[in-house]
Scaffold this motif. Structure first.
Motif, PDB file in Angstrom:
ATOM      1  N   VAL A 126       0.844  -1.208   0.000  1.00 54.07           N
ATOM      2  CA  VAL A 126       0.000   0.000   0.000  1.00 54.07           C
ATOM      3  C   VAL A 126       0.876   1.254   0.000  1.00 54.07           C
ATOM      4  CG1 VAL A 126      -1.660   1.335   1.362  1.00 54.07           C
ATOM      5  CG2 VAL A 126      -2.000  -1.104   1.059  1.00 54.07           C
ATOM      6  N   SER A 127       1.945   1.256   0.799  1.00 53.53           N
ATOM      7  CA  SER A 127       2.856   2.406   0.847  1.00 53.53           C
ATOM      8  C   SER A 127       3.524   2.636  -0.505  1.00 53.53           C
ATOM      9  CB  SER A 127       3.922   2.199   1.920  1.00 53.53           C
ATOM     10  OG  SER A 127       3.330   2.049   3.173  1.00 53.53           O
ATOM     11  N   LEU A 128       3.934   1.543  -1.166  1.00 57.46           N
ATOM     12  CA  LEU A 128       4.552   1.655  -2.491  1.00 57.46           C
ATOM     13  C   LEU A 128       3.568   2.278  -3.480  1.00 57.46           C
ATOM     14  CD1 LEU A 128       6.880   0.914  -4.518  1.00 57.46           C
ATOM     15  CD2 LEU A 128       5.603  -1.189  -4.942  1.00 57.46           C
ATOM     16  N   PHE A 129       2.324   1.784  -3.467  1.00 57.84           N
ATOM     17  CA  PHE A 129       1.304   2.310  -4.382  1.00 57.84           C
ATOM     18  C   PHE A 129       1.055   3.795  -4.149  1.00 57.84           C
ATOM     19  CE2 PHE A 129      -3.187   3.392  -5.016  1.00 57.84           C
ATOM     20  CZ  PHE A 129      -3.247   3.282  -6.396  1.00 57.84           C
ATOM     21  N   VAL A 130       0.793   4.174  -2.900  1.00 60.55           N
ATOM     22  CA  VAL A 130       0.442   5.565  -2.589  1.00 60.55           C
ATOM     23  C   VAL A 130       1.620   6.499  -2.864  1.00 60.55           C
ATOM     24  CG1 VAL A 130      -0.211   7.141  -0.730  1.00 60.55           C
ATOM     25  CG2 VAL A 130      -1.372   4.964  -0.954  1.00 60.55           C
ATOM     26  N   SER A 131       2.825   6.120  -2.432  1.00 62.87           N
ATOM     27  CA  SER A 131       3.975   7.018  -2.597  1.00 62.87           C
ATOM     28  C   SER A 131       4.332   7.214  -4.067  1.00 62.87           C
ATOM     29  CB  SER A 131       5.178   6.489  -1.812  1.00 62.87           C
ATOM     30  OG  SER A 131       5.540   5.204  -2.283  1.00 62.87           O
ATOM     31  N   THR A 132       4.316   6.141  -4.862  1.00 60.18           N
ATOM     32  CA  THR A 132       4.673   6.294  -6.282  1.00 60.18           C
ATOM     33  C   THR A 132       3.573   7.012  -7.063  1.00 60.18           C
ATOM     34  OG1 THR A 132       3.908   4.018  -6.641  1.00 60.18           O
ATOM     35  CG2 THR A 132       6.278   4.360  -6.423  1.00 60.18           C
ATOM     36  N   ALA A 133       2.295   6.763  -6.713  1.00 58.07           N
ATOM     37  CA  ALA A 133       1.195   7.470  -7.393  1.00 58.07           C
ATOM     38  C   ALA A 133       1.249   8.958  -7.086  1.00 58.07           C
ATOM     39  CB  ALA A 133      -0.146   6.882  -6.983  1.00 58.07           C
ATOM     40  N   VAL A 152       7.930   5.101 -12.818  1.00 58.57           N
ATOM     41  CA  VAL A 152       7.031   5.406 -11.697  1.00 58.57           C
ATOM     42  C   VAL A 152       5.641   4.837 -11.955  1.00 58.57           C
ATOM     43  CG1 VAL A 152       5.890   7.287 -10.467  1.00 58.57           C
ATOM     44  CG2 VAL A 152       8.320   7.419 -10.918  1.00 58.57           C
ATOM     45  N   SER A 153       5.133   5.000 -13.174  1.00 57.31           N
ATOM     46  CA  SER A 153       3.800   4.474 -13.476  1.00 57.31           C
ATOM     47  C   SER A 153       3.790   2.945 -13.428  1.00 57.31           C
ATOM     48  CB  SER A 153       3.318   4.967 -14.838  1.00 57.31           C
ATOM     49  OG  SER A 153       4.167   4.510 -15.853  1.00 57.31           O
ATOM     50  N   PHE A 154       4.903   2.322 -13.816  1.00 57.52           N
ATOM     51  CA  PHE A 154       5.011   0.862 -13.698  1.00 57.52           C
ATOM     52  C   PHE A 154       4.969   0.444 -12.231  1.00 57.52           C
ATOM     53  CE2 PHE A 154       7.623  -2.960 -13.168  1.00 57.52           C
ATOM     54  CZ  PHE A 154       6.979  -3.831 -14.032  1.00 57.52           C
ATOM     55  N   LEU A 155       5.646   1.225 -11.370  1.00 53.43           N
ATOM     56  CA  LEU A 155       5.683   0.898  -9.938  1.00 53.43           C
ATOM     57  C   LEU A 155       4.316   0.992  -9.282  1.00 53.43           C
ATOM     58  CD1 LEU A 155       9.009   2.549  -8.733  1.00 53.43           C
ATOM     59  CD2 LEU A 155       8.488   0.123  -8.838  1.00 53.43           C
ATOM     60  N   TYR A 156       3.488   1.977  -9.683  1.00 53.63           N
ATOM     61  CA  TYR A 156       2.196   2.091  -9.001  1.00 53.63           C
ATOM     62  C   TYR A 156       1.059   1.354  -9.705  1.00 53.63           C
ATOM     63  CZ  TYR A 156       0.128   5.854 -11.915  1.00 53.63           C
ATOM     64  OH  TYR A 156      -0.412   6.588 -12.928  1.00 53.63           O
ATOM     65  N   SER A 157       1.225   1.012 -10.985  1.00 50.97           N
ATOM     66  CA  SER A 157       0.115   0.347 -11.670  1.00 50.97           C
ATOM     67  C   SER A 157       0.297  -1.166 -11.807  1.00 50.97           C
ATOM     68  CB  SER A 157      -0.091   0.963 -13.058  1.00 50.97           C
ATOM     69  OG  SER A 157       1.036   0.730 -13.864  1.00 50.97           O
ATOM     70  N   VAL A 158       1.533  -1.635 -11.931  1.00 49.98           N
ATOM     71  CA  VAL A 158       1.760  -3.067 -12.189  1.00 49.98           C
ATOM     72  C   VAL A 158       2.264  -3.807 -10.953  1.00 49.98           C
ATOM     73  CG1 VAL A 158       3.094  -4.700 -13.580  1.00 49.98           C
ATOM     74  CG2 VAL A 158       2.203  -2.635 -14.634  1.00 49.98           C
ATOM     75  N   VAL A 159       3.255  -3.242 -10.264  1.00 50.00           N
ATOM     76  CA  VAL A 159       3.905  -3.974  -9.168  1.00 50.00           C
ATOM     77  C   VAL A 159       2.939  -4.334  -8.031  1.00 50.00           C
ATOM     78  CG1 VAL A 159       5.719  -3.854  -7.402  1.00 50.00           C
ATOM     79  CG2 VAL A 159       6.197  -3.101  -9.725  1.00 50.00           C
TER      80      VAL A 159
END
Length: 199
Positions: A126-133, A152-159
């Motif tokens: 959740v932290s990865l998603f919120v911080s990268t978005a 960055v978009s790969f980190l919040y949309s795919v990972v």
């Protein structure tokens, strides 16, 4: 609820409560997507219609916009969305504070370890998603580059979507056993084929 009020779990989270939460999540997700899609399609594009992204991301579409009013409207929607995301994140953090307080009061060290091992991976995703978005949408244009935007978009949309099934699936003992059995079977098969080749 499962950790802080385990004895009330069945009454607090019955099938009706779960269906209501799922409907709320799907409904708000569909409404959010519809709002962005309608706004993005109404933005007139001055430049080409090619975006430097592997999906049709709102921030990339806005770079092609030639209408200042439509651009500002979509930016307003993005900031409103980020406020909602931050609100959800604060709710998640407050929930985890309650969970950690309940876990630290557990007398069993093994129980504490098991509870922490269940909570921390989810909090990390959740932290990865919120911080990268947030970084993707709030970063200054001066540090923007196509490769950084793509990463960055790969980190919040795919990972997060790819990691979640692994995190929760590998807690299932049957799935763990099946993966282990398949892995061992493949190792034996590879070993047999290599020894056959060497002969």
């Amino acid at each position: 609820v499962a950790i802080c009020k385990p004895l009330h779990y069945g009454t607090l989270l019955g099938s009706r409560a779960c269906a209501s939460m799922a409907a709320a999540a799907w409904g708000t997700g569909a409404l959010y997507a519809l709002l962005h899609t309608a706004t993005a399609f109404s933005v007139p594009l001055c430049q080409s219609n090619a975006v430097d992204q592997f999906f049709c991301e709102i921030a990339q579409i806005l770079k092609l916009s030639c209408s200042k009013s439509d651009y500002l409207r979509e930016v307003g929607i993005i900031y409103f969305s980020l406020c909602l995301i931050c609100g959800c994140f604060v709710f998640i953090v407050v929930s985890y504070v309650q969970i950690f307080r309940a876990v630290l009061r557990m007398p069993s060290e093994q129980g504490r370890h098991k509870a922490f091992s269940m909570c921390l991976p989810h909090l990390a995703v959740v932290s990865l998603f919120v911080s990268t978005a947030m970084f993707a949408y709030l970063k200054p244009p001066s540090i923007s580059s196509p490769s950084l935007d793509l990463l960055v978009s790969f980190l919040y949309s795919v990972v997060p979507s790819a990691v979640n099934p692994l995190l929760y699936g590998l807690r299932n003992q049957e799935l763990k056993a099946a993966v282990s059995k398949t892995y061992i079977f493949n190792i034996h098969k590879m070993h047999a084929s290599l020894t056959g080749v060497s002969r």
